[in-house]
Design a protein around this motif. Structure first.
Motif, PDB file in Angstrom:
ATOM      1  N   ASP A  10       0.599  -1.366  -0.049  1.00 40.47           N
ATOM      2  CA  ASP A  10       0.141  -0.205   0.050  1.00 40.47           C
ATOM      3  C   ASP A  10       0.717   1.291   0.072  1.00 40.47           C
ATOM      4  OD1 ASP A  10       0.716   0.123   2.588  1.00 40.47           O
ATOM      5  OD2 ASP A  10      -1.164  -0.030   3.525  1.00 40.47           O
ATOM      6  N   ALA A  11       2.000   1.272  -0.471  1.00 37.57           N
ATOM      7  CA  ALA A  11       2.985   2.547  -0.550  1.00 37.57           C
ATOM      8  C   ALA A  11       2.609   2.972  -1.901  1.00 37.57           C
ATOM      9  CB  ALA A  11       4.378   1.981  -0.450  1.00 37.57           C
ATOM     10  N   SER A  12       2.469   4.450  -1.721  1.00 34.52           N
ATOM     11  CA  SER A  12       1.971   5.083  -2.840  1.00 34.52           C
ATOM     12  C   SER A  12       2.984   5.187  -3.703  1.00 34.52           C
ATOM     13  CB  SER A  12       1.323   6.410  -2.478  1.00 34.52           C
ATOM     14  OG  SER A  12       2.350   7.136  -1.870  1.00 34.52           O
ATOM     15  N   SER A  13       4.242   5.142  -3.633  1.00 41.96           N
ATOM     16  CA  SER A  13       5.471   5.310  -4.518  1.00 41.96           C
ATOM     17  C   SER A  13       6.354   4.543  -4.119  1.00 41.96           C
ATOM     18  CB  SER A  13       5.753   6.818  -4.620  1.00 41.96           C
ATOM     19  OG  SER A  13       6.508   6.994  -3.277  1.00 41.96           O
ATOM     20  N   MET A  14       7.333   4.457  -5.238  1.00 42.12           N
ATOM     21  CA  MET A  14       8.646   3.643  -4.806  1.00 42.12           C
ATOM     22  C   MET A  14       9.507   4.379  -3.579  1.00 42.12           C
ATOM     23  SD  MET A  14       9.002   0.602  -6.244  1.00 42.12           S
ATOM     24  CE  MET A  14       7.893  -0.125  -7.369  1.00 42.12           C
ATOM     25  N   ASP A  15       9.465   5.441  -3.721  1.00 40.43           N
ATOM     26  CA  ASP A  15      10.343   6.225  -2.650  1.00 40.43           C
ATOM     27  C   ASP A  15       9.461   5.788  -1.282  1.00 40.43           C
ATOM     28  OD1 ASP A  15      12.117   7.108  -4.319  1.00 40.43           O
ATOM     29  OD2 ASP A  15      11.037   9.320  -4.600  1.00 40.43           O
ATOM     30  N   GLU A  16       8.468   5.982  -1.261  1.00 36.62           N
ATOM     31  CA  GLU A  16       7.590   5.440   0.007  1.00 36.62           C
ATOM     32  C   GLU A  16       8.156   4.117   0.397  1.00 36.62           C
ATOM     33  OE1 GLU A  16       3.608   6.316   0.146  1.00 36.62           O
ATOM     34  OE2 GLU A  16       3.332   6.069   2.352  1.00 36.62           O
ATOM     35  N   LEU A  17       7.913   3.359  -0.422  1.00 37.38           N
ATOM     36  CA  LEU A  17       8.216   1.867  -0.141  1.00 37.38           C
ATOM     37  C   LEU A  17       9.639   1.752   0.453  1.00 37.38           C
ATOM     38  CD1 LEU A  17       7.456  -1.075  -2.809  1.00 37.38           C
ATOM     39  CD2 LEU A  17       9.683  -0.770  -1.744  1.00 37.38           C
ATOM     40  N   ARG A  18      10.698   2.471  -0.183  1.00 35.59           N
ATOM     41  CA  ARG A  18      11.915   2.267   0.114  1.00 35.59           C
ATOM     42  C   ARG A  18      12.143   2.737   1.433  1.00 35.59           C
ATOM     43  NH1 ARG A  18      15.488   1.710  -4.597  1.00 35.59           N
ATOM     44  NH2 ARG A  18      14.146   2.138  -6.249  1.00 35.59           N
ATOM     45  N   GLN A  19      11.504   4.038   1.808  1.00 35.90           N
ATOM     46  CA  GLN A  19      11.521   4.575   3.034  1.00 35.90           C
ATOM     47  C   GLN A  19      11.024   3.638   4.210  1.00 35.90           C
ATOM     48  OE1 GLN A  19      13.074   7.481   3.846  1.00 35.90           O
ATOM     49  NE2 GLN A  19      12.830   6.766   5.804  1.00 35.90           N
ATOM     50  N   ARG A  20       9.903   3.168   3.884  1.00 31.03           N
ATOM     51  CA  ARG A  20       9.090   2.424   4.850  1.00 31.03           C
ATOM     52  C   ARG A  20      10.178   1.043   5.371  1.00 31.03           C
ATOM     53  NH1 ARG A  20       2.799   1.648   3.161  1.00 31.03           N
ATOM     54  NH2 ARG A  20       2.175   3.774   3.700  1.00 31.03           N
ATOM     55  N   ILE A  21      10.665   0.525   4.144  1.00 29.13           N
ATOM     56  CA  ILE A  21      11.467  -0.669   4.310  1.00 29.13           C
ATOM     57  C   ILE A  21      12.717  -0.294   5.066  1.00 29.13           C
ATOM     58  CG2 ILE A  21      12.889  -2.700   3.322  1.00 29.13           C
ATOM     59  CD1 ILE A  21      10.287  -2.853   1.288  1.00 29.13           C
TER      60      ILE A  21
END
Ligand code: 1GP
Length: 272
Positions: free
Chosen positions: A249-260
């Motif tokens: 449910d990350a809205s962008s690849m950047d958000e995904l990277r940040q979350r992980i």
């Protein structure tokens, strides 16, 4: 890709403290998006990719996703081999099936969490699906990682479909008994699951109690979204922490990277 010293050794290795798994559900995204997410997850610190989750995904879809991720990893390994500043080993990340049943399998996977849903009330999930899947896995040489799978409250879809007698928060004694049983069966891994998208994670006291049993690698997942939650699980004895929804449910690849990165940093600092 199987790391040089073998899949099971890689999974059981505890020298790097608690590590992170990204779960990709091929039923919820195209193979292309799954692959981009898997690569971004590895760049952000995930050290294993699970493929699976949904109960009704056909073999072909699972296979396309595994194949696509493996091809992307091969390309990264090749690119790293051409670059003196890169490490090929960094990209030797296993792609492991995390199946909902005997249907969601692929010869392109490196291995499979070959699971007994230990608190299921149904034969199908204790041994039935495994019986259907084993000849296929044998034929294609997909390595089985012997895994006990224990579903905790709230349990989500897997608890419902798997007809699990859910372990409740605070039930440390029964958790310990399940862990001992897993060890006595010879399972190497015990997966403590709260269900995908769960409102609360597995009770850390239960993780601690499973951790008292020697010789089991603990994988913990379900409902982990914050660094704090991940740190709690790692401090309680988790060897691997799985997140799925967080990525999807990350809205962008950047958000995904940040979350992980947040999850990985928290588990590394709490388990070192
Ligand atoms: C589910 O444990 C995994 O099988 C991951 O759960 O989707 O809540 O991260 P989440």
């Amino acid at each position: 890709m199987i790391p040089d010293f073998g899949l099971l050794n890689y999974v059981l290795d505890q020298s790097q403290g608690c590590r992170h798994v990204t779960l990709i559900d091929p039923g919820k995204q195209s193979a292309e998006i799954a692959t981009r997410r898997a690569i971004a997850a590895i760049e952000s610190g995930s050290r294993m990719i699970f493929v699976g989750g949904s109960t009704d995904t056909p073999d072909e879809v699972v296979h396309e996703t595994c194949k696509s991720i493996q091809e992307a990893l091969e390309l990264q390994i090749f690119a790293a081999s051409q670059d003196p500043n890169s490490d090929e080993e960094f990209w030797k990340i296993p792609v492991v099936l995390f199946p909902g049943g005997a249907h969601a399998l692929s010869p392109a996977a490196d291995g499979i969490t070959f699971m007994m849903l230990m608190n299921s009330k149904t034969r199908k999930f204790l041994v039935g699906e495994q019986l259907r899947g084993a000849p296929y896995l044998h034929k294609f040489g997909v390595e089985a990682l012997p895994t006990g799978y224990l579903v905790f409250s709230p349990g989500g879809k897997v608890g419902e479909v798997g007809e699990a007698e859910l372990v409740q928060p605070g039930q440390t004694e029964i958790t310990h008994a399940y862990a001992l049983t897993a060890q006595m069966f010879g399972f190497k891994i015990l997966y403590l699951e709260a269900g995908s998208g769960a409102s609360n994670q597995v009770d850390p006291n239960c993780i601690e109690s499973a951790n008292q049993v020697e010789g089991l690698c603990l994988i913990v997942g379900g409902g982990i979204r914050t660094g704090e939650q991940a740190a709690k699980a790692a401090q309680s004895g988790a060897n691997w922490i799985v997140t799925g929804t967080l990525t999807e449910d990350a809205s962008s690849m950047d958000e995904l990277r940040q979350r992980i990165r947040t999850i990985v940093d928290s588990i590394q600092s709490s388990s070192s």
